[in-house]
Design a protein around this motif. Structure first.
Motif, PDB file in Angstrom:
ATOM      1  N   HIS A 127       0.789  -1.173   0.011  1.00 36.29           N
ATOM      2  CA  HIS A 127      -0.032  -0.053   0.080  1.00 36.29           C
ATOM      3  C   HIS A 127       0.827   1.216   0.250  1.00 36.29           C
ATOM      4  CE1 HIS A 127      -4.200  -1.677   0.346  1.00 36.29           C
ATOM      5  NE2 HIS A 127      -3.600  -2.545   0.842  1.00 36.29           N
ATOM      6  N   LEU A 128       2.087   1.251   0.436  1.00 34.27           N
ATOM      7  CA  LEU A 128       2.868   2.368   0.326  1.00 34.27           C
ATOM      8  C   LEU A 128       3.518   2.361  -0.809  1.00 34.27           C
ATOM      9  CD1 LEU A 128       4.810   4.473   1.701  1.00 34.27           C
ATOM     10  CD2 LEU A 128       6.486   2.375   2.206  1.00 34.27           C
ATOM     11  N   LEU A 129       3.614   1.402  -1.832  1.00 31.77           N
ATOM     12  CA  LEU A 129       4.011   1.533  -2.889  1.00 31.77           C
ATOM     13  C   LEU A 129       2.757   2.279  -4.040  1.00 31.77           C
ATOM     14  CD1 LEU A 129       5.994  -1.936  -3.585  1.00 31.77           C
ATOM     15  CD2 LEU A 129       6.965   0.493  -3.347  1.00 31.77           C
ATOM     16  N   LEU A 130       1.481   1.801  -3.542  1.00 32.20           N
ATOM     17  CA  LEU A 130       0.569   2.455  -4.258  1.00 32.20           C
ATOM     18  C   LEU A 130       0.601   4.016  -4.178  1.00 32.20           C
ATOM     19  CD1 LEU A 130      -2.409   0.186  -3.633  1.00 32.20           C
ATOM     20  CD2 LEU A 130      -1.372   0.359  -5.539  1.00 32.20           C
ATOM     21  N   ARG A 131       0.958   4.573  -3.322  1.00 29.33           N
ATOM     22  CA  ARG A 131       0.953   6.174  -2.781  1.00 29.33           C
ATOM     23  C   ARG A 131       2.315   6.905  -3.432  1.00 29.33           C
ATOM     24  NH1 ARG A 131       2.188   6.325   2.252  1.00 29.33           N
ATOM     25  NH2 ARG A 131       2.316   8.585   1.901  1.00 29.33           N
ATOM     26  N   LEU A 132       3.278   6.132  -3.619  1.00 27.07           N
ATOM     27  CA  LEU A 132       4.534   6.867  -3.878  1.00 27.07           C
ATOM     28  C   LEU A 132       4.581   7.476  -5.590  1.00 27.07           C
ATOM     29  CD1 LEU A 132       7.188   4.746  -2.082  1.00 27.07           C
ATOM     30  CD2 LEU A 132       6.072   6.881  -1.363  1.00 27.07           C
ATOM     31  N   THR A 133       4.959   8.543  -5.663  1.00 22.97           N
ATOM     32  CA  THR A 133       5.183   9.007  -6.948  1.00 22.97           C
ATOM     33  C   THR A 133       6.628   9.449  -7.446  1.00 22.97           C
ATOM     34  OG1 THR A 133       4.374  11.160  -6.264  1.00 22.97           O
ATOM     35  CG2 THR A 133       2.629   9.618  -7.201  1.00 22.97           C
ATOM     36  N   GLY A 134       6.926   9.663  -8.651  1.00 29.98           N
ATOM     37  CA  GLY A 134       8.214  10.524  -8.857  1.00 29.98           C
ATOM     38  C   GLY A 134       9.412   9.772  -8.341  1.00 29.98           C
ATOM     39  N   GLN A 135      10.384  10.350  -8.062  1.00 30.90           N
ATOM     40  CA  GLN A 135      11.559   9.845  -7.427  1.00 30.90           C
ATOM     41  C   GLN A 135      11.277   8.768  -6.313  1.00 30.90           C
ATOM     42  OE1 GLN A 135      14.892   9.600  -8.880  1.00 30.90           O
ATOM     43  NE2 GLN A 135      13.406  10.410 -10.603  1.00 30.90           N
ATOM     44  N   ASP A 136      10.564   9.164  -5.347  1.00 33.48           N
ATOM     45  CA  ASP A 136      10.202   8.212  -4.333  1.00 33.48           C
ATOM     46  C   ASP A 136       9.839   6.958  -4.768  1.00 33.48           C
ATOM     47  OD1 ASP A 136      10.856  10.336  -2.500  1.00 33.48           O
ATOM     48  OD2 ASP A 136       8.700  10.648  -2.208  1.00 33.48           O
ATOM     49  N   ALA A 137       8.934   6.953  -5.769  1.00 34.38           N
ATOM     50  CA  ALA A 137       8.547   5.558  -6.346  1.00 34.38           C
ATOM     51  C   ALA A 137       9.741   4.756  -6.968  1.00 34.38           C
ATOM     52  CB  ALA A 137       7.489   5.651  -7.341  1.00 34.38           C
ATOM     53  N   VAL A 138      10.535   5.452  -7.638  1.00 32.62           N
ATOM     54  CA  VAL A 138      11.627   4.851  -8.317  1.00 32.62           C
ATOM     55  C   VAL A 138      12.576   4.431  -7.193  1.00 32.62           C
ATOM     56  CG1 VAL A 138      13.879   5.325  -9.668  1.00 32.62           C
ATOM     57  CG2 VAL A 138      11.599   6.401 -10.504  1.00 32.62           C
ATOM     58  N   ARG A 139      13.000   4.981  -6.087  1.00 39.72           N
ATOM     59  CA  ARG A 139      13.619   4.608  -5.124  1.00 39.72           C
ATOM     60  C   ARG A 139      13.349   3.481  -4.343  1.00 39.72           C
ATOM     61  NH1 ARG A 139      14.003  10.281  -3.924  1.00 39.72           N
ATOM     62  NH2 ARG A 139      15.786  11.214  -4.709  1.00 39.72           N
ATOM     63  N   ALA A 140      11.796   3.416  -4.432  1.00 34.89           N
ATOM     64  CA  ALA A 140      11.145   2.087  -3.709  1.00 34.89           C
ATOM     65  C   ALA A 140      11.377   0.923  -4.459  1.00 34.89           C
ATOM     66  CB  ALA A 140       9.618   2.477  -3.322  1.00 34.89           C
ATOM     67  N   ARG A 141      10.918   1.150  -5.810  1.00 34.95           N
ATOM     68  CA  ARG A 141      11.485   0.059  -6.709  1.00 34.95           C
ATOM     69  C   ARG A 141      12.740  -0.522  -6.745  1.00 34.95           C
ATOM     70  NH1 ARG A 141       6.721  -2.237  -7.272  1.00 34.95           N
ATOM     71  NH2 ARG A 141       4.829  -0.490  -7.883  1.00 34.95           N
ATOM     72  N   GLY A 174      -2.014  -2.951 -11.435  1.00 36.36           N
ATOM     73  CA  GLY A 174      -0.627  -3.647 -11.291  1.00 36.36           C
ATOM     74  C   GLY A 174       0.167  -3.460 -12.687  1.00 36.36           C
ATOM     75  N   ASP A 175       1.200  -3.614 -12.450  1.00 36.71           N
ATOM     76  CA  ASP A 175       2.328  -3.324 -13.784  1.00 36.71           C
ATOM     77  C   ASP A 175       2.672  -4.864 -14.041  1.00 36.71           C
ATOM     78  OD1 ASP A 175       4.495  -2.874 -15.164  1.00 36.71           O
ATOM     79  OD2 ASP A 175       5.148  -1.080 -14.194  1.00 36.71           O
ATOM     80  N   ASP A 176       2.460  -5.232 -15.041  1.00 35.17           N
ATOM     81  CA  ASP A 176       2.836  -6.607 -15.505  1.00 35.17           C
ATOM     82  C   ASP A 176       4.487  -6.697 -15.585  1.00 35.17           C
ATOM     83  OD1 ASP A 176       0.556  -7.864 -15.243  1.00 35.17           O
ATOM     84  OD2 ASP A 176      -0.198  -7.805 -17.437  1.00 35.17           O
ATOM     85  N   ALA A 177       4.983  -5.723 -16.191  1.00 32.59           N
ATOM     86  CA  ALA A 177       6.211  -5.639 -16.444  1.00 32.59           C
ATOM     87  C   ALA A 177       7.182  -5.670 -15.297  1.00 32.59           C
ATOM     88  CB  ALA A 177       6.740  -4.567 -17.414  1.00 32.59           C
ATOM     89  N   SER A 178       6.702  -4.807 -14.338  1.00 33.07           N
ATOM     90  CA  SER A 178       7.543  -4.801 -12.812  1.00 33.07           C
ATOM     91  C   SER A 178       7.408  -6.131 -12.252  1.00 33.07           C
ATOM     92  CB  SER A 178       6.887  -3.638 -12.038  1.00 33.07           C
ATOM     93  OG  SER A 178       7.371  -3.379 -11.018  1.00 33.07           O
ATOM     94  N   PHE A 179       6.256  -6.835 -12.254  1.00 34.73           N
ATOM     95  CA  PHE A 179       6.132  -7.875 -11.578  1.00 34.73           C
ATOM     96  C   PHE A 179       6.816  -8.938 -12.071  1.00 34.73           C
ATOM     97  CE2 PHE A 179       3.605 -11.986 -11.083  1.00 34.73           C
ATOM     98  CZ  PHE A 179       4.020 -12.198  -9.665  1.00 34.73           C
ATOM     99  N   ARG A 180       6.924  -9.128 -13.452  1.00 36.82           N
ATOM    100  CA  ARG A 180       7.707 -10.070 -14.147  1.00 36.82           C
ATOM    101  C   ARG A 180       9.092  -9.828 -13.761  1.00 36.82           C
ATOM    102  NH1 ARG A 180       4.652 -13.309 -17.677  1.00 36.82           N
ATOM    103  NH2 ARG A 180       2.494 -12.418 -17.876  1.00 36.82           N
ATOM    104  N   ARG A 181       9.639  -8.593 -13.634  1.00 38.03           N
ATOM    105  CA  ARG A 181      11.082  -8.181 -13.517  1.00 38.03           C
ATOM    106  C   ARG A 181      11.307  -8.723 -12.237  1.00 38.03           C
ATOM    107  NH1 ARG A 181      15.212  -5.133 -14.147  1.00 38.03           N
ATOM    108  NH2 ARG A 181      16.211  -4.030 -12.171  1.00 38.03           N
ATOM    109  N   THR A 182      10.539  -8.897 -11.244  1.00 37.20           N
ATOM    110  CA  THR A 182      10.619  -9.179  -9.779  1.00 37.20           C
ATOM    111  C   THR A 182      10.884 -10.691  -9.777  1.00 37.20           C
ATOM    112  OG1 THR A 182       9.386  -7.468  -8.702  1.00 37.20           O
ATOM    113  CG2 THR A 182       9.683  -9.709  -7.515  1.00 37.20           C
ATOM    114  N   VAL A 183      10.025 -11.419 -10.744  1.00 40.61           N
ATOM    115  CA  VAL A 183      10.254 -12.672 -10.755  1.00 40.61           C
ATOM    116  C   VAL A 183      11.267 -13.336 -11.300  1.00 40.61           C
ATOM    117  CG1 VAL A 183       8.869 -15.096 -11.715  1.00 40.61           C
ATOM    118  CG2 VAL A 183       7.624 -13.179 -10.875  1.00 40.61           C
ATOM    119  N   ARG A 184      11.874 -12.639 -12.365  1.00 39.96           N
ATOM    120  CA  ARG A 184      12.999 -12.874 -13.176  1.00 39.96           C
ATOM    121  C   ARG A 184      14.400 -12.688 -12.139  1.00 39.96           C
ATOM    122  NH1 ARG A 184      10.853  -9.817 -17.485  1.00 39.96           N
ATOM    123  NH2 ARG A 184      12.032  -8.376 -17.049  1.00 39.96           N
ATOM    124  N   LEU A 185      14.260 -11.788 -11.419  1.00 42.83           N
ATOM    125  CA  LEU A 185      15.458 -11.031 -10.521  1.00 42.83           C
ATOM    126  C   LEU A 185      15.537 -12.424  -9.476  1.00 42.83           C
ATOM    127  CD1 LEU A 185      14.957  -7.574  -9.872  1.00 42.83           C
ATOM    128  CD2 LEU A 185      16.801  -8.794 -10.912  1.00 42.83           C
TER     129      LEU A 185
END
Length: 203
Positions: free
Chosen positions: A122-136, A167-178
């Motif tokens: 839920h924190l990730l849902l709220r974050l935008t901009g550079q904060d979201a990038v850092r969280a990712r 949901g971001d499919d690309a981001s999720f698939r990146r997590t699984v690949r990592l």
């Protein structure tokens, strides 16, 4: 111990039951201590604490969560999770460092999963901009970590977004690949988490 932490701890011990404590140890294992308070009692205690100590700000909440977590007692740590759930609107991307420490020492899915989904997700849902990038970036690091609880959390943190239809499919698939790329077979360790996300339509 701060006054709010002492109030919560005493309330949890008041709600204790040795029969429930033994049941918790059978269910969750010997990694933690147990007062034997019910989940409902833990949630009620946090509600009472929030009424008793109104106006807790970001620093108050995060410090209190750390105090509760500092002892390896299941109910205290669950109370910390419930506190963060109720105050997730106050949290910042920089709090992921503190939460990572909680996840590494949580020991049981009953603490890891609500932290990953209801707090981090839920924190990730709220974050935008550079904060979201850092969280990712943090989430990617968790996916590649040696710690199985962090890898599980990296998967589950996607769940709120998929439940909300964003949901971001690309981001999720990146997590699984990592996870799978860091060491062969690691996906098996987070299989349950993957199933939950699949059921939300991510795959």
């Amino acid at each position: 111990m701060s006054e709010p932490a002492e109030f919560i701890d005493e309330s949890l011990q008041y709600e204790s039951s040795w029969e429930r404590a033994e049941d918790h140890e059978r269910r969750y294992g010997p990694h933690l201590e147990y007062y034997g308070a019910s989940v409902g009692a833990v949630r009620g205690t946090i509600r009472n604490a929030e009424r008793r100590y109104p106006g807790l700000g970001h620093d108050d909440v995060t410090a209190l969560a750390s105090e509760l977590w500092s002892r390896p007692v299941f109910e205290r740590r669950l109370a910390a999770v419930v506190l963060l759930q109720s105050a997730v609107e106050l949290l910042r991307h920089s709090d992921l460092t503190r939460i990572e420490g909680f996840l590494r020492s949580a020991q049981v899915p009953e603490l890891v999963d609500p932290l990953a989904v209801d707090v981090v997700g839920h924190l990730l849902l709220r974050l935008t901009g550079q904060d979201a990038v850092r969280a990712r970036v943090v989430l990617d690091r968790w996916a590649s970590a040696d710690d199985a609880w962090l890898r599980r959390s990296a998967v589950l943190a996607h769940l709120p977004a998929f439940r909300a239809g964003t949901g971001d499919d690309a981001s999720f698939r990146r997590t699984v690949r990592l996870i799978s790329g860091a060491q062969q077979g690691r996906v098996v360790e987070v299989e349950e988490a993957l199933v939950l996300v699949r059921e939300s339509g991510a795959l």
